[in-house]
Design a protein around this motif. Structure first.
Motif, PDB file in Angstrom:
ATOM      1  N   TRP A  20       9.563  -9.225  -7.084  1.00  0.00           N
ATOM      2  CA  TRP A  20       8.414  -9.903  -7.691  1.00  0.00           C
ATOM      3  C   TRP A  20       7.086  -9.318  -7.221  1.00  0.00           C
ATOM      4  O   TRP A  20       6.026  -9.791  -7.614  1.00  0.00           O
ATOM      5  CB  TRP A  20       8.468 -11.396  -7.374  1.00  0.00           C
ATOM      6  N   THR A  22       4.035  -7.032  -7.443  1.00  0.00           N
ATOM      7  CA  THR A  22       3.443  -6.356  -8.596  1.00  0.00           C
ATOM      8  C   THR A  22       3.275  -4.863  -8.330  1.00  0.00           C
ATOM      9  O   THR A  22       3.271  -4.405  -7.182  1.00  0.00           O
ATOM     10  CB  THR A  22       2.077  -6.950  -8.945  1.00  0.00           C
ATOM     11  N   ARG A  23       3.104  -4.114  -9.408  1.00  0.00           N
ATOM     12  CA  ARG A  23       2.893  -2.668  -9.272  1.00  0.00           C
ATOM     13  C   ARG A  23       1.610  -2.377  -8.507  1.00  0.00           C
ATOM     14  O   ARG A  23       1.538  -1.427  -7.728  1.00  0.00           O
ATOM     15  CB  ARG A  23       2.855  -2.024 -10.656  1.00  0.00           C
ATOM     16  N   ARG A  24       0.570  -3.195  -8.720  1.00  0.00           N
ATOM     17  CA  ARG A  24      -0.695  -2.982  -8.012  1.00  0.00           C
ATOM     18  C   ARG A  24      -0.501  -3.194  -6.510  1.00  0.00           C
ATOM     19  O   ARG A  24      -0.969  -2.389  -5.694  1.00  0.00           O
ATOM     20  CB  ARG A  24      -1.760  -3.938  -8.562  1.00  0.00           C
ATOM     21  N   TRP A  26       2.278  -2.979  -4.840  1.00  0.00           N
ATOM     22  CA  TRP A  26       3.149  -1.913  -4.346  1.00  0.00           C
ATOM     23  C   TRP A  26       2.361  -0.629  -4.105  1.00  0.00           C
ATOM     24  O   TRP A  26       2.532   0.039  -3.073  1.00  0.00           O
ATOM     25  CB  TRP A  26       4.266  -1.670  -5.353  1.00  0.00           C
ATOM     26  N   ALA A  27       1.467  -0.294  -5.046  1.00  0.00           N
ATOM     27  CA  ALA A  27       0.671   0.929  -4.911  1.00  0.00           C
ATOM     28  C   ALA A  27      -0.238   0.855  -3.688  1.00  0.00           C
ATOM     29  O   ALA A  27      -0.385   1.847  -2.951  1.00  0.00           O
ATOM     30  CB  ALA A  27      -0.158   1.141  -6.172  1.00  0.00           C
ATOM     31  N   GLN A  30       1.682   1.408  -0.491  1.00  0.00           N
ATOM     32  CA  GLN A  30       2.129   2.789  -0.305  1.00  0.00           C
ATOM     33  C   GLN A  30       0.955   3.754  -0.148  1.00  0.00           C
ATOM     34  O   GLN A  30       1.160   4.954   0.018  1.00  0.00           O
ATOM     35  CB  GLN A  30       3.004   3.219  -1.482  1.00  0.00           C
TER      36      GLN A  30
END
Length: 239
Positions: A20, A22-24, A26-27, A30
């Motif tokens: 769950w 979000t891509r934001r 996660w970015a 990383q």
């Protein structure tokens, strides 16, 4: 603000399932931002950090735990907040972004809002970004298989610290009532729901999205049972 300060970023991780995130979020995790994460005491494990680890994210060597004491003592709370804000402000002053890990959604009953205000008091004008995420009261109905609300239905969400009298007052006003952190009041809440004929239209969700998740729709079985503090009740009022 003079100098090139970093940004403070509230990174919402959802209530437990790393899928769950979000891509934001996660970015950012990383990227080059320095991680900071909340703990209730020194050397204690961080629930937010565990979500990131279960997702396979590598915890940076320079990740920083921030202690937010679980106490009602105003002096101890003020000291803890001041210490955390000063630590974050010092990191931001170095010009590097700080990603603060938040379980659930950073805008909803979360530590991040308080931290951002305290940091801005230390460093007026610092840029703050809040990355939205999945809140527990959004994940829970999905796990139960119920809608949270349909069409023009009203929803109320109560955080920890409410009273049974407050719940009783709100029940006739809404179609769905979400009661967070039910552990201290579980037995009297079950009594109230039974008296109102609402046990069959209520559900209990504990640690949503984690390997220890528990979903209970037969609430009578919860009487006398141990429950985790990360638990909630969904009450559907058929009216």
């Amino acid at each position: 603000m003079a100098g090139a300060w970093g940004r403070l970023i509230g990174v919402s991780l959802g209530p437990g399932d790393p899928g769950w995130i979000t891509r934001r979020a996660w970015a950012v995790l990383q990227g080059p931002a320095r991680w900071a994460y909340p703990v209730r005491a020194a050397e204690e494990r961080s629930y937010a950090l565990e979500i990131a680890e279960r997702g396979g994210l590598a915890v940076p060597d320079d990740a920083v735990p921030l202690v937010f004491p679980m106490t009602r003592d105003p002096a101890a709370l003020a000291e803890g907040w001041a210490r955390a804000a000063a630590a974050v402000a010092a990191m931001l002053r170095e010009g590097r972004d700080v990603a603060f890990l938040v379980e659930g959604d950073a805008s909803t009953y979360a530590t991040f809002g308080h931290l951002a205000r305290a940091v801005r008091a230390e460093a007026p004008g610092v840029e703050v970004e809040t990355i939205p995420g999945v809140a527990s009261f959004l994940a829970a109905p999905a796990r139960v298989g119920w809608p949270l609300a349909s069409q023009d239905e009203a929803v109320a969400v109560l955080p920890g610290g409410y009273s049974v009298a407050t719940v009783e007052r709100l029940l006739p006003e809404v179609e769905t009532l979400v009661l967070l952190k039910v552990k201290p009041l579980l037995e009297p809440l079950l009594d109230l729901l039974e008296a109102r004929g609402l046990l069959a239209s209520s559900a209990f969700v504990e640690r949503a999205g984690t390997p220890q998740e528990r979903v209970v729709t037969d609430l009578a079985g919860l009487r006398g049972a141990p429950v985790h503090y990360l638990s909630l009740l969904l009450v559907r009022n058929p009216r």
